[in-house]
Design a protein around this motif. Structure first.
Motif, PDB file in Angstrom:
ATOM      1  N   ALA A 222       0.904  -1.480   0.140  1.00  0.00           N
ATOM      2  CA  ALA A 222      -0.030   0.375  -0.206  1.00  0.00           C
ATOM      3  C   ALA A 222       0.522   1.490  -0.359  1.00  0.00           C
ATOM      4  O   ALA A 222       0.754   2.750  -0.439  1.00  0.00           O
ATOM      5  N   GLU A 223       2.192   1.044   0.175  1.00  0.00           N
ATOM      6  CA  GLU A 223       2.661   1.828   0.587  1.00  0.00           C
ATOM      7  C   GLU A 223       3.007   2.895  -1.662  1.00  0.00           C
ATOM      8  O   GLU A 223       2.936   2.711  -1.892  1.00  0.00           O
ATOM      9  N   PRO A 224       3.066   4.656  -1.045  1.00  0.00           N
ATOM     10  CA  PRO A 224       2.521   4.985  -2.562  1.00  0.00           C
ATOM     11  C   PRO A 224       4.142   5.049  -3.223  1.00  0.00           C
ATOM     12  O   PRO A 224       3.892   5.374  -4.257  1.00  0.00           O
ATOM     13  N   HIS A 225       4.765   4.955  -2.778  1.00  0.00           N
ATOM     14  CA  HIS A 225       6.406   4.934  -3.560  1.00  0.00           C
ATOM     15  C   HIS A 225       7.208   3.731  -3.354  1.00  0.00           C
ATOM     16  O   HIS A 225       7.993   3.789  -2.633  1.00  0.00           O
ATOM     17  N   ALA A 226       6.794   2.684  -3.404  1.00  0.00           N
ATOM     18  CA  ALA A 226       6.620   1.157  -3.345  1.00  0.00           C
ATOM     19  C   ALA A 226       7.715   1.226  -3.914  1.00  0.00           C
ATOM     20  O   ALA A 226       9.527   0.868  -4.169  1.00  0.00           O
ATOM     21  N   VAL A 227       8.577   1.523  -5.384  1.00  0.00           N
ATOM     22  CA  VAL A 227       9.223   1.179  -5.944  1.00  0.00           C
ATOM     23  C   VAL A 227      10.325   1.879  -6.061  1.00  0.00           C
ATOM     24  O   VAL A 227      11.805   2.002  -5.853  1.00  0.00           O
ATOM     25  N   PRO A 228       9.999   2.911  -5.583  1.00  0.00           N
ATOM     26  CA  PRO A 228      11.516   3.902  -4.961  1.00  0.00           C
ATOM     27  C   PRO A 228      12.118   3.263  -4.009  1.00  0.00           C
ATOM     28  O   PRO A 228      13.503   3.067  -3.675  1.00  0.00           O
ATOM     29  N   ARG A 229      11.130   2.830  -3.414  1.00  0.00           N
ATOM     30  CA  ARG A 229      11.736   2.314  -1.823  1.00  0.00           C
ATOM     31  C   ARG A 229      11.704   1.055  -2.331  1.00  0.00           C
ATOM     32  O   ARG A 229      13.510   0.616  -2.214  1.00  0.00           O
ATOM     33  N   MET A 230      11.793   0.098  -2.955  1.00  0.00           N
ATOM     34  CA  MET A 230      13.093  -1.606  -3.553  1.00  0.00           C
ATOM     35  C   MET A 230      14.001  -0.241  -3.929  1.00  0.00           C
ATOM     36  O   MET A 230      14.206  -1.788  -3.701  1.00  0.00           O
ATOM     37  N   LEU A 231      14.337  -0.079  -4.986  1.00  0.00           N
ATOM     38  CA  LEU A 231      15.325   0.050  -5.838  1.00  0.00           C
ATOM     39  C   LEU A 231      16.406   0.935  -4.324  1.00  0.00           C
ATOM     40  O   LEU A 231      17.339   0.313  -4.744  1.00  0.00           O
ATOM     41  N   ALA A 232      15.917   1.754  -3.650  1.00  0.00           N
ATOM     42  CA  ALA A 232      16.381   2.262  -1.934  1.00  0.00           C
ATOM     43  C   ALA A 232      17.402   1.188  -1.431  1.00  0.00           C
ATOM     44  O   ALA A 232      18.409   0.609  -1.636  1.00  0.00           O
ATOM     45  N   LEU A 233      16.618   0.171  -1.745  1.00  0.00           N
ATOM     46  CA  LEU A 233      16.958  -1.111  -0.488  1.00  0.00           C
ATOM     47  C   LEU A 233      17.461  -1.947  -1.096  1.00  0.00           C
ATOM     48  O   LEU A 233      18.732  -2.787  -0.460  1.00  0.00           O
ATOM     49  N   GLY A 234      17.644  -2.384  -2.771  1.00  0.00           N
ATOM     50  CA  GLY A 234      18.946  -2.658  -3.906  1.00  0.00           C
ATOM     51  C   GLY A 234      19.985  -2.585  -3.300  1.00  0.00           C
ATOM     52  O   GLY A 234      21.182  -3.075  -3.156  1.00  0.00           O
ATOM     53  N   GLY A 235      19.983  -0.456  -3.333  1.00  0.00           N
ATOM     54  CA  GLY A 235      21.032   0.162  -3.663  1.00  0.00           C
ATOM     55  C   GLY A 235      22.248  -0.667  -2.149  1.00  0.00           C
ATOM     56  O   GLY A 235      23.079  -0.342  -2.347  1.00  0.00           O
ATOM     57  N   VAL A 236      20.914  -0.605  -1.149  1.00  0.00           N
ATOM     58  CA  VAL A 236      21.896  -0.778   0.565  1.00  0.00           C
ATOM     59  C   VAL A 236      22.130  -2.159  -0.109  1.00  0.00           C
ATOM     60  O   VAL A 236      23.383  -2.236   0.652  1.00  0.00           O
ATOM     61  N   PHE A 237      21.372  -3.406  -0.167  1.00  0.00           N
ATOM     62  CA  PHE A 237      21.650  -4.171  -0.456  1.00  0.00           C
ATOM     63  C   PHE A 237      23.626  -4.307  -1.307  1.00  0.00           C
ATOM     64  O   PHE A 237      24.543  -4.657  -1.117  1.00  0.00           O
ATOM     65  N   MET A 238      23.396  -3.650  -2.463  1.00  0.00           N
ATOM     66  CA  MET A 238      24.398  -3.273  -3.477  1.00  0.00           C
ATOM     67  C   MET A 238      25.641  -3.251  -2.498  1.00  0.00           C
ATOM     68  O   MET A 238      26.729  -3.297  -2.239  1.00  0.00           O
ATOM     69  N   LEU A 239      25.392  -2.316  -1.452  1.00  0.00           N
ATOM     70  CA  LEU A 239      26.812  -0.706  -0.399  1.00  0.00           C
ATOM     71  C   LEU A 239      27.310  -2.745   0.024  1.00  0.00           C
ATOM     72  O   LEU A 239      28.554  -2.328   0.231  1.00  0.00           O
ATOM     73  N   VAL A 240      26.444  -3.139   1.217  1.00  0.00           N
ATOM     74  CA  VAL A 240      26.443  -3.437   2.050  1.00  0.00           C
ATOM     75  C   VAL A 240      27.819  -5.281   1.022  1.00  0.00           C
ATOM     76  O   VAL A 240      28.844  -5.779   1.201  1.00  0.00           O
ATOM     77  N   THR A 241      27.230  -5.223  -0.216  1.00  0.00           N
ATOM     78  CA  THR A 241      28.000  -6.721  -0.844  1.00  0.00           C
ATOM     79  C   THR A 241      28.809  -5.825  -0.865  1.00  0.00           C
ATOM     80  O   THR A 241      30.023  -6.692  -0.341  1.00  0.00           O
TER      81      THR A 241
END
Length: 205
Positions: free
Chosen positions: A138-157
Motif C-alpha cells: 500500500a506504500e505510495p512510493h513502493a518502487v523507489p523504496r525497493m530500488l533504495a533497498l536494492g542499493g543498500v544491499f549492493m553497498l553492503v555486498t
C-alpha cells in the motif's frame, strides 16, 4: 530502513556463494586490485536482478519453468567453465607486483564476476522473495523504496566482498609463491565452483 533488513542483508552477503568464492580466488591469485574488481563486478551484477524484481521480470522467471531452466543451465555451464579455467592456470605467481601475473585485466575480472552472478536465477528469485517483505504493497512510493533497498544491499555486498578480498590479499605473499599451496588452492576453488554449479543444477524453483 529497518534493522531487520540490514541484519538479513548481512547474513545473506557473508554466506559463501559464487561471488564470494570468486572474489577470494581473485584476491589470492592476483592481489588487491583484482579482489576489488571482482567485488565490483559481483555488486554490479545485482543491478539487473533488482530491476527484474521491480519490473516484474522476476515473477516471469518464477512462473515460467522454461525461462528459469534456460538461465539456470547457462549459469551452471559458466560455473563449470570457471572451474576448468581455474585448474588450467599453472605455476606460481610472482608477488613482486600485483599487476605482473598472470596477465588478466581488471575489466576481464569484472566481466567474469558479473557473469557469475548474472547467470544465476536463484539471485533473481531471492530478490523477488526478499525485497517485497520490507515494502508495504500500500506504500505510495513502493518502487523507489525497493530500488533504495536494492542499493543498500549492493553497498553492503561491495563493502563485505572488498573486506574479505583485502584480507585474503594480505596473506597472498605467504601462499602464492609456494607451488604446492597454489595447486591446492586452485583445486579448492575449482572444486567450489563445481559444487556450486552442481547445487545450482539441482535447484528447483
Amino acid at each position: 530502513m529497518s534493522i531487520a533488513f540490514l541484519l538479513t542483508t548481512l547474513v545473506v552477503v557473508v554466506t559463501p556463494g559464487t561471488g564470494l568464492v570468486y572474489t577470494l580466488a581473485a584476491a589470492l591469485s592476483r592481489g588487491r586490485r583484482a579482489s576489488v574488481a571482482a567485488a565490483f563486478g559481483c555488486t554490479l551484477a545485482i543491478v539487473p536482478h533488482v530491476l527484474a524484481t521491480v519490473t516484474g521480470v522476476a515473477a516471469l522467471l518464477h512462473a515460467s519453468a522454461t525461462a528459469f531452466q534456460v538461465l539456470k543451465y547457462a549459469g551452471v555451464a559458466y560455473l563449470l567453465y570457471m572451474a576448468w579455467a581455474t585448474v588450467r592456470e599453472k605455476g606460481t605467481i610472482d608477488v613482486g607486483q600485483e599487476g605482473d601475473a598472470p596477465p588478466v585485466t581488471s575489466g576481464r575480472v569484472i566481466v567474469r564476476a558479473v557473469l557469475i552472478n548474472l547467470l544465476n536465477p536463484k539471485v533473481t528469485i531471492f530478490f523477488l522473495a526478499f525485497l517485497p517483505q520490507f515494502v508495504s504493497p500500500a506504500e505510495p512510493h513502493a518502487v523507489p523504496r525497493m530500488l533504495a533497498l536494492g542499493g543498500v544491499f549492493m553497498l553492503v555486498t561491495f563493502v563485505v566482498f572488498v573486506a574479505f578480498g583485502l584480507l585474503a590479499a594480505s596473506v597472498r605473499s605467504h601462499v602464492v609463491s609456494r607451488p604446492r599451496v597454489m595447486t591446492w588452492l586452485r583445486r579448492t576453488f575449482a572444486g567450489s565452483f563445481l559444487a556450486l554449479g552442481a547445487k545450482l543444477a539441482l535447484t528447483a524453483r
